[in-house]
Motif scaffolding. Structure first.
Motif, PDB file in Angstrom:
ATOM      1  N   UNK A 113     110.517  27.920  78.665  1.00 53.16           N
ATOM      2  CA  UNK A 113     109.485  27.885  79.654  1.00 53.16           C
ATOM      3  C   UNK A 113     108.866  29.183  79.613  1.00 53.16           C
ATOM      4  N   UNK A 114     107.403  29.162  78.989  1.00 56.01           N
ATOM      5  CA  UNK A 114     106.866  30.710  78.791  1.00 56.01           C
ATOM      6  C   UNK A 114     106.640  31.330  80.159  1.00 56.01           C
ATOM      7  N   UNK A 152     116.464  28.872  77.683  1.00 59.22           N
ATOM      8  CA  UNK A 152     116.321  30.079  78.411  1.00 59.22           C
ATOM      9  C   UNK A 152     117.668  30.430  79.297  1.00 59.22           C
ATOM     10  N   UNK A 153     118.287  29.426  79.696  1.00 59.40           N
ATOM     11  CA  UNK A 153     119.497  29.840  80.512  1.00 59.40           C
ATOM     12  C   UNK A 153     120.635  29.162  79.889  1.00 59.40           C
ATOM     13  N   UNK A 154     121.659  29.234  80.512  1.00 61.83           N
ATOM     14  CA  UNK A 154     123.163  29.320  79.841  1.00 61.83           C
ATOM     15  C   UNK A 154     123.483  27.748  80.364  1.00 61.83           C
ATOM     16  N   UNK A 155     123.195  27.356  81.435  1.00 60.31           N
ATOM     17  CA  UNK A 155     123.974  26.087  81.939  1.00 60.31           C
ATOM     18  C   UNK A 155     123.392  24.905  80.942  1.00 60.31           C
ATOM     19  N   UNK A 156     122.154  24.756  80.630  1.00 62.14           N
ATOM     20  CA  UNK A 156     122.247  23.592  79.614  1.00 62.14           C
ATOM     21  C   UNK A 156     122.645  23.828  78.187  1.00 62.14           C
ATOM     22  N   UNK A 179     121.651  27.293  67.382  1.00 62.32           N
ATOM     23  CA  UNK A 179     121.794  27.210  68.745  1.00 62.32           C
ATOM     24  C   UNK A 179     121.140  28.595  69.431  1.00 62.32           C
ATOM     25  N   UNK A 180     120.521  28.787  70.501  1.00 58.97           N
ATOM     26  CA  UNK A 180     119.855  29.784  71.030  1.00 58.97           C
ATOM     27  C   UNK A 180     119.848  29.937  72.317  1.00 58.97           C
ATOM     28  N   UNK A 181     120.427  30.974  73.031  1.00 61.28           N
ATOM     29  CA  UNK A 181     119.936  30.908  74.327  1.00 61.28           C
ATOM     30  C   UNK A 181     118.979  32.211  74.460  1.00 61.28           C
TER      31      UNK A 181
END
Length: 490
Positions: A113-114, A152-156, A179-181
């Motif tokens: 999400x920008x 953007x976040x770790x949970x997903x 895979x990229x956070x």
């Protein structure tokens, strides 16, 4: 005189439907459709989206085109889901999955999400959203060919690792995984992984139980997995491995790191950006770091982004790349901290001669032989292992033909030694570097030694440097004789 009947625009098109393109057999029309749709490698290379066509558009042109497109399963294999997800997106993806029949799938999941405010709890794409996506995709796992997931976040990401841990035996067609956070700031010194409650190391596709015989490329950006022995053995066929922007406290130990690389003897491309393995401290650390090099006999391209020069040399001393041809160096701390880069002279000295240590580099080594004051001081301590005492270079700059320096600031003599150690260099890329890195390439009548630096340089690409200095370099007589391709980007 014959009468002329004027046709409306749609009638005019209809009058040509029986012409050239409709005379093509389905066997030729179908590959043409494939070229119009494009390939997944164009997703992130900056290609103009208008140059490709959606399979849905092709299927709505006319009855025959619809028949051909719906009958071409390979036309529907590029599955793309982006933030914010919607029922419409999921329905379209389900339709494409059905139409792709049994063909291998190329999947892009970009849930960034920008406008995100950097708070984990407020992001609009959560664990539950990822589970909804996986309900759709997991049944097709045996057909995954490439998979790219950006969050953007770790949970997903954690949800993905947890649920895909059960399908490791079904991934026989998987060739590429990314895979990229996307939070590079975790690589800064002193940063730790967050959220701590979800920091558990989960096995990639179930670890040792995974069956991925075709997997050749793995990129983990800000994503940690189970590093312990055996969990990476199924990935022994890798030719490309990238570990980027990890928090230091979730990175593998030196022993685990060594084992991971040695279990991938076919590696040709390796990238370590933002930090390396966790080194023990004290006498134990010296013992472990000195147990031997990590020898990768097929590695040709090495990208190294470091946070500080001390840790950089400590990691580099572990490596032995006898086939190296391309080296990319970057001081990532400059970008992440939005501050001037630190002095990387110690690193460049070590690269030009791995026998250098704190005890062997003297202040005299930093005196510019052309009389320039570098005002450079080495750190008080510098890692030294048995590897550094070897007479043969483990990072063989003498055979490197491509060198990239990004945000590298160092003393003039250290840069000169680096260039002098690269007599076979044909391509040099400089980005946001100190002026000395470029000025050394300029012919100087006062110093014939400078004319011998990079004698076979053919390509010079420069960004974010002094444009006037660039002009003087490329127009100097010594460089005009060899340079064939030059480019300056502001």
């Amino acid at each position: 005189m014959e009468s002329i009947t004027r046709l409306g625009p749609h009638e005019h098109l209809a009058s040509h439907r029986g012409s050239e393109i409709d005379r093509l057999p389905n066997e030729i029309l179908s590959p043409i459709f494939m070229l119009a749709v494009g390939q997944p490698q164009h997703w992130h290379d900056g290609s103009d989206p208008s140059l490709t066509t959606s399979p849905t558009t092709l299927s709505h042109i006319c009855r025959r085109w619809r028949q051909v497109s719906l009958g071409t399963g390979s036309l529907w294999t590029q599955i793309v889901l982006t933030y914010p997800t919607s029922n419409e997106q999921l329905t379209r993806a389900l339709t494409w999955l059905s139409r792709s029949t049994t063909y291998p799938l190329d999947i892009l999941l970009d849930f960034r999400d920008p406008d995100w405010d950097w708070e984990e709890e407020t992001h609009g794409f959560s664990w539950c959203h990822m589970e909804a996506v996986l309900v759709l995709l997991l049944p097709t796992a045996p057909r995954w060919r490439t998979l790219e997931l950006f969050t953007d976040t770790w949970a997903p990401m954690c949800a993905f690792l947890l649920h895909t841990g059960k399908i490791g035996r079904c991934l026989e067609k998987l060739e590429k995984l990314h895979l990229a956070r996307c939070n590079e700031y975790f690589a800064l010194k002193g940063e730790v992984f967050k959220p701590a409650a979800l920091g558990k190391h989960l096995p990639l596709f179930g670890g040792a139980e995974a069956v991925v015989p075709r997997l050749r490329e793995v990129t983990l950006t800000g994503v940690h997995v189970e590093w312990s022995a055996g969990h990476w053995q199924p990935l022994s066929g890798l030719v490309k491995l990238e570990l980027k922007y990890q928090a230091a406290d979730v990175m593998p130990s030196v022993a685990q790191f060594r084992q991971i690389l040695l279990e991938s003897p076919n590696l040709e491309v390796l990238a370590i950006v933002g930090g390396g393995p966790q080194f023990p401290t004290g006498n134990e650390g010296s013992l472990i770091a000195g147990r031997g090099s990590i020898k990768l006999v097929r590695l040709m391209t090495f990208t190294f982004g470091f946070v500080d020069a001390h840790s950089a040399v400590q990691l580099l001393e572990l490596f032995d790349f006898p086939a190296l041809r391309e080296l990319n160096l970057e001081d990532v701390s400059a970008t992440l901290q939005h501050q001037p880069p630190e002095d990387a002279s110690a690193l460049l000295y070590w690269l030009s001669n791995p026998s250098y240590t704190a005890s062997t580099i003297s202040i005299a080594d930093t005196d510019d032989k052309d009389g320039n004051d570098t005002n450079f001081h080495f750190p008080l301590s510098f890692p030294s292992t048995s590897i550094a005492s070897s007479s043969s270079p483990f990072i063989p700059l003498g055979q490197v033909h491509t060198l990239s320096l990004h945000s590298i600031h160092a003393s003039r003599p250290s840069l000169k030694r680096l260039y002098a150690a690269c007599p076979s260099l044909s391509s040099l890329r400089l980005s946001d570097v100190c002026d000395e890195a470029l000025a050394l390439l300029q012919e100087s009548p006062q110093s014939s030694a400078i004319q011998n630096l990079l004698p076979v340089l053919v390509t010079l690409v420069v960004r974010g440097a002094n444009k006037e200095l660039f002009g003087r370099v490329v127009s100097s007589p010594a460089r005009e004789a060899t340079l064939k391709e030059t480019r300056f980007d502001q």
